[in-house]
Scaffold this motif. Structure first.
Motif: not given
Length: 363
Positions: A155-163
């Protein structure tokens, strides 16, 4: 589909490289946590790209992963999130060094991606969606395990990628407000400024002279190096930073527009160190630009270069400018520089309201 497959394979290699570098230089190698999280996000992006191009739903794959059969009873692909992939009782905490477990999982993850590449090359996925879905599911399982071993969540990795995507390729470009908004008028950049740069001979030297409203601004400039490379026209880069981002300590100093009403801003954001950093950025980018025909015919810049530029300005107000904004400023600056290089003089129109730098020949 070969492009996202190559991207996926490459990002797995980047993850392995990060673990290797941290093992080799456990103290000297900084930024491991940030980079590993970013690499996990990139792997997820390419995995999703492979699935999407094959009309396979990552969410449907996730439903087959667990974390427990009871937790996902009644769930649909529309409602499942990356957070749901963690075990309910998982305790996730960042691990500052790559562990033996993490390395073993990375090797298994690499093997799964390798098998995906082999099967694709052999044509085993032609008219065989279940086979491809099975390979992607195995990769997703190992990816979840690797993230857990590293002490992060998907989840943290996906959110970071979206940012990261929003930082570089936003749905809507909203320019940051000029940094001198709210300051007294004499401390603000004029929202429209017209400069002239001309090349003149002084003694045996060709120099660049900058004027505004017919008044000389700053000293005449030479290339300051052995060999002619026209860096004497580099004030145009400061104009581009001011036009697009509302930021240029160098131009602010030249125009005597420092924000002295706020002593802290005057000292830190408009001071000598900020000027040196901006000059360093301009020089560093110039060295790259020379190898790429000064970015002629380029519509986008290398992501790693833009990231490095922003690292230059950490702790300064310009670090709040998104990468797309830096990219626009650099490309506009070099479009004007190429014109100056060809014509040896020009009029530069800095428009902070429209975020543009325009070149006009001097007639």
């Amino acid at each position: 589909m070969s492009l996202p497959l190559l991207g996926l394979f490459g990002e797995i290699g980047s993850l392995l490289s990060e673990a290797k570098k941290k093992q080799r230089d456990p103290v000297a190698y900084l930024g491991y946590e940030r980079t590993v999280l970013e690499e996990f996000g990139d792997v997820l992006w390419y995995l999703a790209a492979v699935a999407t191009r094959s009309e396979i739903s990552i969410a449907d794959l996730a439903l087959q992963m667990g974390p427990s059969t009871t937790r996902n009873i009644g769930r649909t692909s529309d409602s499942i999130r990356f957070a749901d992939l963690q075990e309910p009782d998982a305790q996730i905490s960042w691990i500052s060094q790559p562990t033996a477990e993490f390395e073993r999982t990375l090797i298994r993850l690499s093997a799964e991606v390798g098998l995906l590449m082999v099967d694709f090359d052999a044509g085993r996925f032609v008219n065989n969606e279940p086979a491809l879905a099975g390979r992607l599911l195995s990769i997703l399982r190992e990816l979840r395990q690797a993230a857990g071993d590293a002490g992060i969540t998907l989840e943290a990795a996906a959110n970071g990628n979206l940012a990261k995507i929003k930082d570089r390729w936003p749905d809507e470009k909203i320019y940051p407000a000029p940094f001198d908004d709210g300051f007294p008028e004499p401390e603000r950049f004029e929202r429209k400024m017209v400069f002239e740069i001309s090349e003149v001979l002084e003694g045996d030297l060709l120099v660049s002279r900058l004027t505004k409203d017919g008044i000389a601004i700053g000293d005449v400039l030479t290339d300051n190096r052995q060999g002619d490379d026209d860096y004497r026209f580099h004030d145009v880069f400061h104009m581009a930073y001011a036009a697009v981002m509302g930021w240029s300590p160098t131009l602010r100093r030249l125009l005597k527009r420092k924000r002295k009403s706020d002593p802290m801003i005057d000292e830190t954001q408009d001071g000598a160190r900020a000027v040196l950093i901006e000059e360093g950025i301009a020089t560093w980018i110039f060295n790259h630009a020379q190898r790429l025909e000064y970015f002629e015919n380029l519509r986008a810049l290398d992501y790693s270069m833009l990231k490095t530029v922003r690292e230059f300005v950490q702790g300064y107000e310009a670090e709040n400018c998104p990468l797309w904004c830096w990219e626009e400023a650099i490309l506009q600056g070099y479009a004007a520089f190429r014109q100056l290089k060809r014509n040896r003089s020009g009029r530069l129109i800095v428009d902070l309201d429209n975020r543009t730098l325009q070149y006009e020949p001097i007639k």
